[in-house]
Structure formats: structure tokens, C-alpha cells
Design an enzyme around this catalytic site. Structure first.
Site, PDB file in Angstrom:
ATOM      1  N   ALA A  67       1.427   7.156   4.849  1.00  0.00           N
ATOM      2  CA  ALA A  67       1.165   8.587   4.694  1.00  0.00           C
ATOM      3  C   ALA A  67      -0.094   8.887   5.505  1.00  0.00           C
ATOM      4  CB  ALA A  67       0.965   8.922   3.231  1.00  0.00           C
ATOM      5  N   GLY A 112       3.339   4.424   2.907  1.00  0.00           N
ATOM      6  CA  GLY A 112       4.504   5.320   2.879  1.00  0.00           C
ATOM      7  C   GLY A 112       5.611   4.882   3.829  1.00  0.00           C
ATOM      8  N   GLU A 115       7.464   2.293   1.980  1.00  0.00           N
ATOM      9  CA  GLU A 115       8.195   3.012   0.922  1.00  0.00           C
ATOM     10  C   GLU A 115       9.398   3.759   1.491  1.00  0.00           C
ATOM     11  OE1 GLU A 115       4.414   4.813  -0.270  1.00  0.00           O
ATOM     12  OE2 GLU A 115       4.894   4.207  -2.323  1.00  0.00           O
ATOM     13  N   GLU A 135      -2.558   0.507   0.102  1.00  0.00           N
ATOM     14  CA  GLU A 135      -3.236   1.664  -0.499  1.00  0.00           C
ATOM     15  C   GLU A 135      -4.494   1.305  -1.274  1.00  0.00           C
ATOM     16  OE1 GLU A 135       0.028   1.195  -0.509  1.00  0.00           O
ATOM     17  OE2 GLU A 135       1.066   3.068  -0.054  1.00  0.00           O
TER      18      GLU A 135
END
Ligand code: COA
Length: 261
Positions: A67, A112, A115, A135
Site C-alpha cells: 500500500a 498490500g 495481500e 508492515e
């Protein structure tokens, strides 16, 4: 800002390619990319000429490096929760597409990006691809389904090792752990993913959709309910033209021509 779309969509029926197109930022997912990605996947879901989708990242360095940290840094807790939900909705969208989505991973799949790859039905990677949920190193936790899907794919211990340690693993380890399904040895990840997509596209699309539902939704149910669900889907398939065509073609020793109905 460039005029290029942040997500490219290419259709060569029966296959479609979705490319996250932000290579200068290693295809990091900001709100705009997530919005365009949702739009592209929805459009391909509605396109009956498309039977299999390959999702990849532009450039040779990254699938998606996470992200967008710059965008996330400024979010309030309420905005961050909504950002997580928007990311997670891509997974729901993929589940509702009823056609296989294959991630082609040619480099970093971090945060992300890892993911997003896990939201796909299958993952094909280059031998140099790297995977991780880094993260914690940013004082964050995975928020696009990573705490849930990683444990389901690789088991609790390995998931916690990756999520708590934040370290990257290579493609060979990811394959060994079940995080990915194939390492492309003699071609790029994209070429190998498209070869796999071509094989899936030759199967009956109604049966493919039912298999995806049986496996993915079934995994969320207790076994007895999941078996009943499988039996219901199995029964439903017998009302389709594709089933009649597939069995008739086998008995007549010819190749089936599936029409997806
Ligand atoms: N969000 C925003 N920008 C990102 C990004 C992310 N997740 N990952 C990479 N970028 C940007 C970098 O800031 C850099 O931008 P700049 O050229 O304007 O400075 C550009 O992409 C290239 O990345 P860079 O770090 O210079 O490449 P590298 O080869 O040295 O390192 C990584 C590659 C993947 C190891 C490194 O970019 C990285 O650690 N990225 C973050 C991974 C992460 O923590 N993801 C989870 C986010 S929750």
C-alpha cells in the site's frame, strides 16, 4: 501526474490482462489505484468473452511493493479503517467474479502486494520474486486481508513468522510453504501465468465457476455444510449445456466446445 491510467486492461479473449501501472513507485497501491483496479475487475467480470484474468504489475521490479506509504502516513484512524475496507473489497470482488484470477509476480510482492496476490485464485512467480508482510517495521499491521489469508495458505506458525518478523522470503520458500503455486523456470512469470490461464480457459466456464465457489466458499464452512454445498453445485451442473457437451464429447472421442451455459 501522468495521463497514463494507473491500471491497464487488455483483453485478448478468452484471456484478459490487468496491469497495475505505477512502476516508478513499484506499483504501490494508493486509493486511486485501488479504485481503478476495482473498476477493471468489475468490467472484466461483466465481459462474457473473458474467461480467465491475469493480474500483474508494470516493470520488472515489482508486482506491488505494498500500500502507498506516503498516502497512508496522513490517514486518520477512521480513514485508515475505510482504506483497509476498500483494499479488502478487491478480494470480495475477485471472489464474486466467478472466473479464475491468476497473479503473475515478477518481483516484489510486499504488504498490500502480497495481500493482493493472495486474493487471487492462483499465484505464479519468477524465481527472483520476493514476498513479505513488512508492515510491523512501519509500526503497522497488514490490513488488506493478510492476517487472515496468509495463515490460511501457509499455516499459523509461518504466517506469524512473516507477519511478526517482517522479513522477505524468496520464491522457492514461498512455493515450499504454499504461498504460491508455480515458479516460472523457462519463461517470465507473466508468460507462465498466461500459459496456465490458456489451459483454464479451455475448460467449461460454468464448471470453473462452480469449482471456485465450492473450494473458496466451502473453505469458510464446517465440512458437513461444505459437502452439502458441493453436492448442490454438482447437481446444478447437470442442468447445463456445458455438462452435456463435455460428457457427449468424451463419449464421441472428440474435443468439447463449451459455450458457458
Ligand atoms: N509506498 C509508496 N512508495 C513506495 C513503496 C510503497 N509501499 N514502495 C516503494 N515506493 C517508492 C519509493 O519511495 C521510491 O520512490 P522515489 O523514487 O520517489 O523515492 C520508488 O518506489 C522506488 O523504490 P526504492 O525504495 O527506491 O527501491 P529499492 O529497490 O531501493 O527498494 C523495496 C525496493 C521494495 C525494498 C523498497 O521500496 C521498500 O521497502 N518498499 C516498501 C515496502 C513496504 O514496506 N511495503 C508495505 C507497505 S504497508
Amino acid at each position: 501526474m501522468s495521463d497514463q491510467p494507473l491500471v491497464l486492461r487488455e483483453v485478448e479473449s478468452p484471456l484478459a490482462r490487468v496491469i497495475i501501472n505505477r512502476p516508478d513507485k513499484l506499483n504501490a497501491l494508493n486509493a486511486e489505484v485501488i479504485g481503478q483496479l476495482a473498476e477493471s475487475l468489475s468490467a472484466l467480470g461483466r465481459d462474457d468473452t473473458v474467461r480467465v484474468i491475469v493480474l500483474t504489475g508494470a516493470g520488472d521490479k515489482a508486482f506491488v511493493a505494498g500500500a502507498d506509504i506516503a498516502e497512508m502516513a496522513a490517514l486518520t484512524p477512521e480513514q485508515a479503517r475505510e482504506f483497509a475496507r476498500r483494499g479488502q473489497r478487491i478480494g470480495t470482488l475477485i471472489d464474486e467474479l466467478d472466473k479464475p484470477v491468476i497473479a503473475a509476480i515478477g518481483g516484489f510482492a510486499l504488504g498490500g502486494g502480497c495481500e493482493l496476490a493472495m486474493m487471487c485464485h492462483l499465484r505464479v512467480a519468477s524465481p527472483t520474486a520476493k514476498f513479505g508482510q513488512p508492515e510491523v517495521g512501519l509500526g503497522l499491521i497488514p490490513g488488506f486481508g493478510g492476517t487472515q489469508r496468509l495463515a490460511r495458505l501457509v499455516g499459523e506458525g509461518r504466517a506469524l513468522q512473516m507477519i511478526l518478523g517482517g522479513q522477505m522470503i524468496d520464491a522457492a520458500t514461498a512455493l515450499d510453504w504454499g504461498l504460491i503455486d508455480l515458479v516460472a523456470q523457462e519463461s517470465t512469470a507473466l508468460e507462465a501465468a498466461e500459459a496456465l490461464a490458456g489451459r483454464l480457459a479451455r475448460q467449461g466456464p460454468v464448471a470453473l465457476a462452480a469449482c471456485l465457489r465450492a473450494v473458496r466458499r466451502g473453505l469458510q464452512m464446517p465440512l458437513d455444510a461444505a459437502l452439502e454445498y458441493e453436492a448442490a453445485l454438482f447437481g446444478g451442473i447437470f442442468a447445463t449445456e456445458d455438462m452435456k457437451e463435455g460428457t457427449a464429447a468424451f463419449l464421441a472421442k472428440r474435443k468439447p466446445v463449451f459455450r458457458g451455459c
